[in-house]
Write a protein that holds these residues in place. Structure first.
Motif, PDB file in Angstrom:
ATOM      1  N   UNK A 195       0.805  -1.224   0.000  1.00 12.26           N
ATOM      2  CA  UNK A 195       0.000   0.000   0.000  1.00 12.26           C
ATOM      3  C   UNK A 195       0.838   1.275   0.000  1.00 12.26           C
ATOM      4  N   UNK A 196       2.031   1.204   0.577  1.00 14.09           N
ATOM      5  CA  UNK A 196       2.873   2.407   0.659  1.00 14.09           C
ATOM      6  C   UNK A 196       4.076   2.340  -0.276  1.00 14.09           C
ATOM      7  N   UNK A 197       4.011   1.419  -1.235  1.00 17.38           N
ATOM      8  CA  UNK A 197       5.151   1.212  -2.135  1.00 17.38           C
ATOM      9  C   UNK A 197       5.574   2.487  -2.856  1.00 17.38           C
ATOM     10  N   UNK A 198       4.623   3.358  -3.127  1.00 21.93           N
ATOM     11  CA  UNK A 198       4.934   4.573  -3.892  1.00 21.93           C
ATOM     12  C   UNK A 198       5.603   5.662  -3.051  1.00 21.93           C
ATOM     13  N   UNK A 199       5.595   5.501  -1.724  1.00 19.74           N
ATOM     14  CA  UNK A 199       6.141   6.567  -0.872  1.00 19.74           C
ATOM     15  C   UNK A 199       7.305   6.108   0.007  1.00 19.74           C
ATOM     16  N   UNK A 200       7.695   4.827  -0.083  1.00 19.82           N
ATOM     17  CA  UNK A 200       8.770   4.351   0.792  1.00 19.82           C
ATOM     18  C   UNK A 200      10.079   5.055   0.456  1.00 19.82           C
ATOM     19  N   UNK A 201      10.875   5.269   1.479  1.00 19.10           N
ATOM     20  CA  UNK A 201      12.162   5.935   1.328  1.00 19.10           C
ATOM     21  C   UNK A 201      13.241   4.955   0.908  1.00 19.10           C
ATOM     22  N   UNK A 202      14.202   5.430   0.156  1.00 13.33           N
ATOM     23  CA  UNK A 202      15.385   4.643  -0.180  1.00 13.33           C
ATOM     24  C   UNK A 202      16.342   4.681   1.008  1.00 13.33           C
ATOM     25  N   UNK A 203      16.765   3.517   1.475  1.00 17.52           N
ATOM     26  CA  UNK A 203      17.676   3.491   2.629  1.00 17.52           C
ATOM     27  C   UNK A 203      19.012   4.142   2.290  1.00 17.52           C
ATOM     28  N   UNK A 204      19.462   4.005   1.050  1.00 15.45           N
ATOM     29  CA  UNK A 204      20.739   4.598   0.651  1.00 15.45           C
ATOM     30  C   UNK A 204      20.665   6.129   0.651  1.00 15.45           C
ATOM     31  N   UNK A 205      19.587   6.671   0.093  1.00 13.97           N
ATOM     32  CA  UNK A 205      19.434   8.129   0.063  1.00 13.97           C
ATOM     33  C   UNK A 205      19.274   8.682   1.471  1.00 13.97           C
ATOM     34  N   UNK A 206      18.497   7.971   2.291  1.00  9.68           N
ATOM     35  CA  UNK A 206      18.311   8.420   3.670  1.00  9.68           C
ATOM     36  C   UNK A 206      19.631   8.388   4.431  1.00  9.68           C
ATOM     37  N   UNK A 207      20.422   7.343   4.212  1.00 12.45           N
ATOM     38  CA  UNK A 207      21.710   7.234   4.889  1.00 12.45           C
ATOM     39  C   UNK A 207      22.616   8.404   4.536  1.00 12.45           C
ATOM     40  N   UNK A 208      22.644   8.788   3.274  1.00 16.72           N
ATOM     41  CA  UNK A 208      23.474   9.933   2.866  1.00 16.72           C
ATOM     42  C   UNK A 208      22.958  11.229   3.485  1.00 16.72           C
ATOM     43  N   UNK A 209      21.626  11.346   3.605  1.00 15.66           N
ATOM     44  CA  UNK A 209      21.049  12.524   4.257  1.00 15.66           C
ATOM     45  C   UNK A 209      21.451  12.581   5.726  1.00 15.66           C
ATOM     46  N   UNK A 210      21.444  11.428   6.394  1.00 17.72           N
ATOM     47  CA  UNK A 210      21.821  11.352   7.797  1.00 17.72           C
ATOM     48  C   UNK A 210      23.293  11.713   7.979  1.00 17.72           C
ATOM     49  N   UNK A 211      24.142  11.195   7.127  1.00 15.79           N
ATOM     50  CA  UNK A 211      25.576  11.491   7.229  1.00 15.79           C
ATOM     51  C   UNK A 211      25.837  12.986   7.030  1.00 15.79           C
TER      52      UNK A 211
END
Length: 252
Positions: A195-211
């Motif tokens: 149901x949320x497939x269209x809005x899930x975050x990419x773990x790689x992109x999120x990791x770079x944002x966190x760093x």
């Protein structure tokens, strides 16, 4: 904050956001110490990243792990409390064992590990606690998970004030749904993931944002932006947000 040659501990590092963070921090030149329960996967990742690792169940006694880290390294610069899990079910269908386990892993373990590591966390160092948008924007079928993440958020906010005079920064990471193995345990039906497939975050992109946020010593990382906006709206107009977001809340 420069991350090169910094000694950084990452819990829950064998998969998901923890693994992505380990890879992103490796590119920054950090000295990584990876923690997780699944030794085979952890060993493989540590070998690839030339990192240290400890296979350890944080649901037990995090203080023992902290003592081991102190004896081996003397100090650490960054502690990333990432380990955790969720389970989507109505409260009356959730077992007491699951409630207690989620409380131990999501709340008590990071608090106990943080407390045990404080004496040898370097001045100018950092604690990163991975919470969730669920801690700000509660939804049905995740009462216990929302409770644990809200607890970590408030723990982090208070701890930030305590540690500011010591030069130690506390940052929280508050993501929405991420495309990881989290759903395997959290959602047995796999309906929510679909149901949320269209809005899930990419773990790689999120990791770079966190760093990037770690380098800038930010207070919070919130993603996606529209979910954080909804959470802020919920704080001011909860009934309105619940009414407008009913279809989204019921996706589980």
């Amino acid at each position: 904050m420069q991350l090169i040659n910094r000694t950084i501990v990452v819990t829950g590092a064998s998969s998901g956001l923890g693994e992505a963070l380990a890879r992103a921090l490796h590119k920054e030149g950090a000295n990584l110490i990876l923690i997780a329960r699944r030794e085979e996967r952890l060993r493989t990742l540590a070998s690839e990243l030339q990192a240290e690792y400890y296979a350890y169940d944080l649901e037990k006694e995090p203080e023992i792990l902290a003592q081991t880290l102190y004896a081996r390294y003397g100090r650490i610069d960054v502690l990333i409390n990432n380990a955790g899990f969720g389970e989507f079910s109505f409260l009356d269908e959730t077992s007491i064992e699951t409630i207690e386990s989620m409380q131990r892993i999501n709340v008590l373990s990071p608090i106990r590990l943080t407390k045990a590591c404080l004496p040898f966390l370097s001045k100018g160092g950092m604690i990163v606690n991975v919470a969730s948008q669920a801690g700000k924007l509660p939804t049905p079928k995740s009462t216990i998970y929302c409770m644990t993440k809200a607890a970590i958020l408030q723990f982090s906010n208070a701890l930030r004030l305590e540690l500011r005079p010591k030069g130690i920064h506390v940052m929280t990471v508050n993501p929405g749904p991420i495309a990881t193995e989290f759903f395997v345990r959290a959602d047995i039906s796999r309906k929510y993931e679909q149901n949320v497939a269209s809005i899930v975050l990419s773990k790689e992109k999120l990791a770079h944002t966190v760093v990037r946020a770690m380098r800038q010593r930010k207070r919070e990382v919130n993603a996606p932006w529209w979910m954080e906006l909804s959470a802020k709206g919920y704080g001011m107009m909860p009934r309105v947000v619940e009414w407008l977001g009913k279809s989204g809340f019921d996706k589980k």
